[in-house]
Scaffold this active site. Sequence first.
Site, PDB file in Angstrom:
ATOM      1  N   ARG A 117       0.935  -1.159   0.052  1.00 18.34           N
ATOM      2  CA  ARG A 117      -0.062   0.002  -0.062  1.00 18.34           C
ATOM      3  C   ARG A 117       0.912   1.308  -0.051  1.00 18.34           C
ATOM      4  O   ARG A 117       1.931   1.183   0.540  1.00 18.34           O
ATOM      5  CB  ARG A 117      -0.947  -0.045   1.146  1.00 18.34           C
ATOM      6  CG  ARG A 117      -1.919  -1.201   1.335  1.00 18.34           C
ATOM      7  CD  ARG A 117      -3.285  -0.898   2.113  1.00 18.34           C
ATOM      8  NE  ARG A 117      -3.002  -0.450   3.595  1.00 18.34           N
ATOM      9  CZ  ARG A 117      -3.812   0.250   4.146  1.00 18.34           C
ATOM     10  NH1 ARG A 117      -4.872   0.522   3.667  1.00 18.34           N
ATOM     11  NH2 ARG A 117      -3.495   0.598   5.189  1.00 18.34           N
ATOM     12  N   LYS A 182       3.081 -10.564  10.394  1.00 22.46           N
ATOM     13  CA  LYS A 182       2.594 -10.662   8.933  1.00 22.46           C
ATOM     14  C   LYS A 182       3.059 -11.754   8.291  1.00 22.46           C
ATOM     15  O   LYS A 182       4.212 -12.074   8.035  1.00 22.46           O
ATOM     16  CB  LYS A 182       3.033  -9.529   8.420  1.00 22.46           C
ATOM     17  CG  LYS A 182       2.260  -9.042   7.080  1.00 22.46           C
ATOM     18  CD  LYS A 182       2.230  -7.434   6.915  1.00 22.46           C
ATOM     19  CE  LYS A 182       1.916  -7.155   5.418  1.00 22.46           C
ATOM     20  NZ  LYS A 182       1.641  -5.817   5.077  1.00 22.46           N
ATOM     21  N   ARG A 317      -2.392  -0.510  14.058  1.00 23.37           N
ATOM     22  CA  ARG A 317      -1.031  -1.126  14.718  1.00 23.37           C
ATOM     23  C   ARG A 317      -1.529  -1.677  16.146  1.00 23.37           C
ATOM     24  O   ARG A 317      -2.400  -1.045  17.043  1.00 23.37           O
ATOM     25  CB  ARG A 317       0.145  -0.306  14.899  1.00 23.37           C
ATOM     26  CG  ARG A 317       0.653   0.252  13.924  1.00 23.37           C
ATOM     27  CD  ARG A 317       1.514  -0.777  13.322  1.00 23.37           C
ATOM     28  NE  ARG A 317       2.068  -0.356  11.832  1.00 23.37           N
ATOM     29  CZ  ARG A 317       1.434  -0.651  10.612  1.00 23.37           C
ATOM     30  NH1 ARG A 317       0.284  -1.254  10.761  1.00 23.37           N
ATOM     31  NH2 ARG A 317       2.317  -0.115   9.520  1.00 23.37           N
TER      32      ARG A 317
HETATM   33  P1  ATP Z   1      -0.860  -1.030   6.558  1.00 24.13           P
HETATM   34  O1  ATP Z   1      -1.392  -1.473   8.034  1.00 24.13           O
HETATM   35  O2  ATP Z   1      -0.952   0.552   6.442  1.00 24.13           O
HETATM   36  O3  ATP Z   1      -1.028  -1.736   5.600  1.00 24.13           O
HETATM   37  P2  ATP Z   1       1.888  -2.273   6.522  1.00 24.13           P
HETATM   38  O4  ATP Z   1       3.066  -1.847   7.212  1.00 24.13           O
HETATM   39  O5  ATP Z   1       1.409  -3.733   6.484  1.00 24.13           O
HETATM   40  O6  ATP Z   1       0.871  -1.195   6.744  1.00 24.13           O
HETATM   41  P3  ATP Z   1       1.952  -2.200   3.781  1.00 24.13           P
HETATM   42  O7  ATP Z   1       2.159  -1.472   2.493  1.00 24.13           O
HETATM   43  O8  ATP Z   1       0.278  -2.912   3.651  1.00 24.13           O
HETATM   44  O9  ATP Z   1       2.121  -1.624   5.168  1.00 24.13           O
HETATM   45  O10 ATP Z   1       2.896  -3.424   3.365  1.00 24.13           O
HETATM   46  C1  ATP Z   1       4.243  -3.241   2.949  1.00 24.13           C
HETATM   47  C2  ATP Z   1       5.111  -3.381   4.273  1.00 24.13           C
HETATM   48  O11 ATP Z   1       5.366  -4.835   4.580  1.00 24.13           O
HETATM   49  C3  ATP Z   1       6.456  -3.088   3.990  1.00 24.13           C
HETATM   50  O12 ATP Z   1       6.530  -1.724   4.411  1.00 24.13           O
HETATM   51  C4  ATP Z   1       7.227  -3.965   4.767  1.00 24.13           C
HETATM   52  O13 ATP Z   1       7.108  -3.708   5.899  1.00 24.13           O
HETATM   53  C5  ATP Z   1       6.293  -5.225   4.856  1.00 24.13           C
HETATM   54  N1  ATP Z   1       6.812  -6.341   3.990  1.00 24.13           N
HETATM   55  C6  ATP Z   1       7.206  -6.272   2.501  1.00 24.13           C
HETATM   56  N2  ATP Z   1       7.669  -7.342   1.998  1.00 24.13           N
HETATM   57  C7  ATP Z   1       7.200  -8.291   2.971  1.00 24.13           C
HETATM   58  C8  ATP Z   1       6.865  -9.575   3.019  1.00 24.13           C
HETATM   59  N3  ATP Z   1       7.527 -10.370   1.993  1.00 24.13           N
HETATM   60  N4  ATP Z   1       6.366 -10.154   4.031  1.00 24.13           N
HETATM   61  C9  ATP Z   1       6.085  -9.447   5.026  1.00 24.13           C
HETATM   62  N5  ATP Z   1       6.109  -8.108   5.131  1.00 24.13           N
HETATM   63  C10 ATP Z   1       6.670  -7.400   4.148  1.00 24.13           C
HETATM   64  C1  BTN Z   2       0.343  -4.781   1.546  1.00 22.45           C
HETATM   65  O1  BTN Z   2       0.549  -5.536   2.452  1.00 22.45           O
HETATM   66  O2  BTN Z   2       0.402  -3.622   1.597  1.00 22.45           O
HETATM   67  C2  BTN Z   2       0.055  -5.572   0.205  1.00 22.45           C
HETATM   68  C3  BTN Z   2       1.289  -6.235  -0.390  1.00 22.45           C
HETATM   69  C4  BTN Z   2       0.740  -6.800  -1.733  1.00 22.45           C
HETATM   70  C5  BTN Z   2       1.841  -7.463  -2.230  1.00 22.45           C
HETATM   71  C6  BTN Z   2       1.064  -8.363  -3.530  1.00 22.45           C
HETATM   72  S1  BTN Z   2       2.327  -9.334  -4.354  1.00 22.45           S
HETATM   73  C7  BTN Z   2       1.456  -9.577  -5.572  1.00 22.45           C
HETATM   74  C8  BTN Z   2       0.745  -8.237  -5.900  1.00 22.45           C
HETATM   75  N1  BTN Z   2       1.597  -7.599  -6.893  1.00 22.45           N
HETATM   76  C9  BTN Z   2       2.223  -6.282  -6.155  1.00 22.45           C
HETATM   77  O3  BTN Z   2       3.207  -5.661  -6.539  1.00 22.45           O
HETATM   78  N2  BTN Z   2       1.735  -6.434  -4.913  1.00 22.45           N
HETATM   79  C10 BTN Z   2       0.766  -7.408  -4.574  1.00 22.45           C
END
Ligand code: ATP
Ligand code: BTN
Length: 320
Positions: A117, A182, A317
């Site tokens: 996101r 996560k 969070r």
């Molecule tokens: P929100 O609650 O706003 O969605 P979030 O921290 O989960 O917050 P996202 O944009 O949903 O943010 O997900 C991207 C985030 O997930 C990255 O900033 C990193 O912290 C985490 N991330 C990136 N790659 C992975 C992965 N393969 N597995 C788990 N977490 C990951």
């Molecule tokens: C999040 O937690 O913010 C969402 C992560 C979503 C990752 C998936 S991987 C397959 C698809 N292609 C992308 O570039 N993002 C989503």
Amino acid sequence: MKDHSVKLKLLKTLSDGAFHSGESLGAQAGISRAAISKHIKGIQEWGVDVFRVQGKGYQLAQPFILLDQTTIQQQVDNHVEVHPVIDSTNQYLIEKTATIEKGSVCIAEYQSAGRGRRGRQWLSPFGTNLYFSIYWRLEAGIAAAMGLSLVVGVAIVEAIQNLGIEGVKLKWPNDLYFEDKKLAGILVEMSGQTGGAAHLVIGMGMNLLMQDKDKNIDQPWTSLSEVIGNDQIDRNQLVVSFIKCLNQSLKDYELNGMDGFVERWNKVDNFLDRPVRLIMGDKEVEGIERGIDSHGGVLLETADGIKSYIGGEISLRRND
Ligand code: ATP
Ligand code: BTN
């Protein structure tokens, strides 16, 4: 498009988990040992843990079974494409919404620009996880999209439960969690509108066998292998179950909307009745999380009572 055929061939050979000498790999690919060494470096840049032992050759730290388009396609009606290497499966489908059929699926072994996101990066090493997107057209238009995005989270959690795996939950709006870490993230993106219908691309990244705890992720995370206690994951069959469950839930949502759905979501809410913080830009609210409402907003109880919060800019969070 860059030609990755040599690297993919090497990976296929190495995926049996055995040692392969530089010489034999070179002979198979019709290139020199030096060229093999260069390709191995490229493979390592894709996030694959491959090492070399003097006198033995190259070996994968962790063998894997590659995704197979035919195996998956034989079991579902959706149009399925498996790409070994792609920038982002979401981006790929977004660029094609004018021509592809509803339900089309794109899966990749590696994403060079996987995203979360708000432009955040999604770490996408080769072969060890799942990067998956599905295209859906919603005749009801954008207004219905928020509900749909929640439906997707429940569909995936229920698909996992159907496989006999317990303990996977949701963090609002639709991240998958296991023991407060996560496991997967879902990203729903809109690709513009024509005639009122919304074109949605729903992407999911799920960690399956990602083990290196030094991976550069700034929050607690886990992999499905940790959830089930072993690394016997058939990625092809897992994708098939996800596609089937999504087809069912998305169709269901189109017919019945959020009816009966709030209860299903709340049942697997990771933070139900727990103290949380909602971050909205530079504003924060603290309270006790009370599940979701029928609009898909998250309910927060504070001294002022229970209030619903909704919107893509909100991050939830834990606060205990
Ligand atoms: P929100 O609650 O706003 O969605 P979030 O921290 O989960 O917050 P996202 O944009 O949903 O943010 O997900 C991207 C985030 O997930 C990255 O900033 C990193 O912290 C985490 N991330 C990136 N790659 C992975 C992965 N393969 N597995 C788990 N977490 C990951
Ligand atoms: C999040 O937690 O913010 C969402 C992560 C979503 C990752 C998936 S991987 C397959 C698809 N292609 C992308 O570039 N993002 C989503």
